[in-house]
Design a protein around this motif. Structure first.
Motif, PDB file in Angstrom:
ATOM      1  N   SER A   3       0.805  -1.222   0.000  1.00 24.94           N
ATOM      2  CA  SER A   3       0.000   0.000   0.000  1.00 24.94           C
ATOM      3  C   SER A   3       0.841   1.276   0.000  1.00 24.94           C
ATOM      4  N   LEU A   4       2.126   1.170   0.319  1.00 25.68           N
ATOM      5  CA  LEU A   4       2.987   2.356   0.361  1.00 25.68           C
ATOM      6  C   LEU A   4       3.446   2.739  -1.040  1.00 25.68           C
ATOM      7  N   THR A   5       3.647   4.021  -1.238  1.00 24.91           N
ATOM      8  CA  THR A   5       4.207   4.495  -2.504  1.00 24.91           C
ATOM      9  C   THR A   5       5.718   4.245  -2.501  1.00 24.91           C
ATOM     10  N   PRO A   6       6.346   4.206  -3.665  1.00 28.64           N
ATOM     11  CA  PRO A   6       7.808   4.013  -3.698  1.00 28.64           C
ATOM     12  C   PRO A   6       8.565   5.071  -2.883  1.00 28.64           C
ATOM     13  N   ALA A   7       8.086   6.304  -2.873  1.00 30.75           N
ATOM     14  CA  ALA A   7       8.762   7.357  -2.103  1.00 30.75           C
ATOM     15  C   ALA A   7       8.687   7.084  -0.605  1.00 30.75           C
ATOM     16  N   ALA A   8       7.601   6.493  -0.156  1.00 30.84           N
ATOM     17  CA  ALA A   8       7.460   6.182   1.264  1.00 30.84           C
ATOM     18  C   ALA A   8       8.315   4.974   1.658  1.00 30.84           C
ATOM     19  N   LYS A   9       8.632   4.130   0.692  1.00 26.26           N
ATOM     20  CA  LYS A   9       9.447   2.945   0.971  1.00 26.26           C
ATOM     21  C   LYS A   9      10.934   3.255   1.001  1.00 26.26           C
ATOM     22  N   LEU A  10      11.341   4.356   0.411  1.00 19.15           N
ATOM     23  CA  LEU A  10      12.774   4.673   0.330  1.00 19.15           C
ATOM     24  C   LEU A  10      13.482   4.677   1.680  1.00 19.15           C
ATOM     25  N   PRO A  11      12.946   5.358   2.695  1.00 14.43           N
ATOM     26  CA  PRO A  11      13.662   5.329   3.988  1.00 14.43           C
ATOM     27  C   PRO A  11      13.751   3.930   4.583  1.00 14.43           C
ATOM     28  N   LEU A  12      12.705   3.144   4.411  1.00 12.03           N
ATOM     29  CA  LEU A  12      12.701   1.782   4.943  1.00 12.03           C
ATOM     30  C   LEU A  12      13.774   0.927   4.274  1.00 12.03           C
ATOM     31  N   TYR A  13      13.831   0.955   2.954  1.00 15.36           N
ATOM     32  CA  TYR A  13      14.822   0.156   2.236  1.00 15.36           C
ATOM     33  C   TYR A  13      16.232   0.701   2.417  1.00 15.36           C
ATOM     34  N   THR A  14      16.375   1.998   2.537  1.00 16.43           N
ATOM     35  CA  THR A  14      17.695   2.573   2.786  1.00 16.43           C
ATOM     36  C   THR A  14      18.214   2.127   4.147  1.00 16.43           C
ATOM     37  N   LEU A  15      17.363   2.158   5.153  1.00 13.63           N
ATOM     38  CA  LEU A  15      17.748   1.703   6.485  1.00 13.63           C
ATOM     39  C   LEU A  15      18.063   0.210   6.487  1.00 13.63           C
ATOM     40  N   LEU A  16      17.257  -0.564   5.801  1.00 14.70           N
ATOM     41  CA  LEU A  16      17.483  -2.003   5.724  1.00 14.70           C
ATOM     42  C   LEU A  16      18.789  -2.323   4.988  1.00 14.70           C
ATOM     43  N   GLY A  17      19.033  -1.646   3.870  1.00 13.45           N
ATOM     44  CA  GLY A  17      20.273  -1.856   3.128  1.00 13.45           C
ATOM     45  C   GLY A  17      21.495  -1.470   3.937  1.00 13.45           C
ATOM     46  N   THR A  18      21.401  -0.379   4.666  1.00 15.59           N
ATOM     47  CA  THR A  18      22.513   0.071   5.497  1.00 15.59           C
ATOM     48  C   THR A  18      22.808  -0.934   6.605  1.00 15.59           C
ATOM     49  N   ALA A  19      21.762  -1.411   7.267  1.00 14.58           N
ATOM     50  CA  ALA A  19      21.949  -2.373   8.358  1.00 14.58           C
ATOM     51  C   ALA A  19      22.544  -3.684   7.844  1.00 14.58           C
ATOM     52  N   LEU A  20      22.041  -4.171   6.724  1.00 15.20           N
ATOM     53  CA  LEU A  20      22.561  -5.425   6.170  1.00 15.20           C
ATOM     54  C   LEU A  20      24.007  -5.291   5.719  1.00 15.20           C
ATOM     55  N   SER A  21      24.321  -4.190   5.058  1.00 18.21           N
ATOM     56  CA  SER A  21      25.683  -3.978   4.578  1.00 18.21           C
ATOM     57  C   SER A  21      26.657  -3.848   5.748  1.00 18.21           C
ATOM     58  N   PHE A  22      26.261  -3.133   6.774  1.00 15.11           N
ATOM     59  CA  PHE A  22      27.095  -2.953   7.960  1.00 15.11           C
ATOM     60  C   PHE A  22      27.362  -4.298   8.629  1.00 15.11           C
ATOM     61  N   ALA A  23      26.309  -5.077   8.849  1.00 16.81           N
ATOM     62  CA  ALA A  23      26.458  -6.372   9.519  1.00 16.81           C
ATOM     63  C   ALA A  23      27.307  -7.330   8.691  1.00 16.81           C
ATOM     64  N   LEU A  24      27.065  -7.374   7.397  1.00 14.39           N
ATOM     65  CA  LEU A  24      27.814  -8.278   6.528  1.00 14.39           C
ATOM     66  C   LEU A  24      29.282  -7.875   6.441  1.00 14.39           C
ATOM     67  N   SER A  25      29.557  -6.583   6.314  1.00  5.92           N
ATOM     68  CA  SER A  25      30.945  -6.111   6.219  1.00  5.92           C
ATOM     69  C   SER A  25      31.747  -6.494   7.451  1.00  5.92           C
ATOM     70  N   PHE A  26      31.201  -6.228   8.624  1.00  8.66           N
ATOM     71  CA  PHE A  26      31.965  -6.519   9.834  1.00  8.66           C
ATOM     72  C   PHE A  26      32.045  -8.005  10.129  1.00  8.66           C
ATOM     73  N   SER A  27      31.058  -8.780   9.732  1.00  7.28           N
ATOM     74  CA  SER A  27      31.151 -10.234   9.897  1.00  7.28           C
ATOM     75  C   SER A  27      32.270 -10.800   9.041  1.00  7.28           C
TER      76      SER A  27
END
Length: 142
Positions: free
Chosen positions: A13-37
């Motif tokens: 139900s969300l527009t792509p613009a409303a999803k941007l912060p969610l996916y940006t936060l998710l991508g940042t968290a995943l990249s951070f965790a994977l890099s340090f692992s």
């Protein structure tokens, strides 16, 4: 935390613009965790006995943090911007997103690796002993 409370109906139900912060936060968290692992695994299994770990100084850690946060932000932002997860033309959009992120990841990874090696050599030169150039010459790779 947002991953646990997210419902599929909310995403649809969300527009792509409303999803941007969610996916940006998710991508940042995943990249951070994977890099340090991965870095912790590489530091634990040193490539050469007696050589220093790949990431040892605080400047190297900051470099990895900055790069992984930037890469994760770009990956999540592009995923949300191209609206990849919605049904329909998802395969083509996913391929576009994958091609873009592959190029960005390669460039940022090369830059981060070079910066990390520079900081590693600089720290070792100040402390004495190790230099990557000496390892290459000793191994006859140069």
């Amino acid at each position: 935390l947002s991953c646990f409370v997210l419902e599929k109906q909310w995403v649809l139900s969300l527009t792509p613009a409303a999803k941007l912060p969610l996916y940006t936060l998710l991508g940042t968290a995943l990249s951070f965790a994977l890099s340090f692992s991965i870095i912790d695994l590489l530091n634990q299994s040193s490539v050469r006995p007696g050589s220093p770990p790949l990431v040892q100084s605080s400047k190297q850690v900051y470099c990895v943090v900055a790069c992984s946060l930037a890469m994760g932000g770009v990956f999540g932002f592009s995923f949300g911007l191209l609206d990849v997860e919605d049904e329909g033309r998802a395969d083509r959009r996913f391929d576009e997103d994958q091609a873009f992120n592959g190029a960005v990841g390669a460039v940022m990874g090369i830059l981060m690796g070079a910066a990390n090696q520079y900081l590693r050599d600089k720290a070792m030169a100040q402390g004495g002993g190790y230099s990557s150039l000496h390892v290459l010459v000793d191994d006859a790779l140069l």
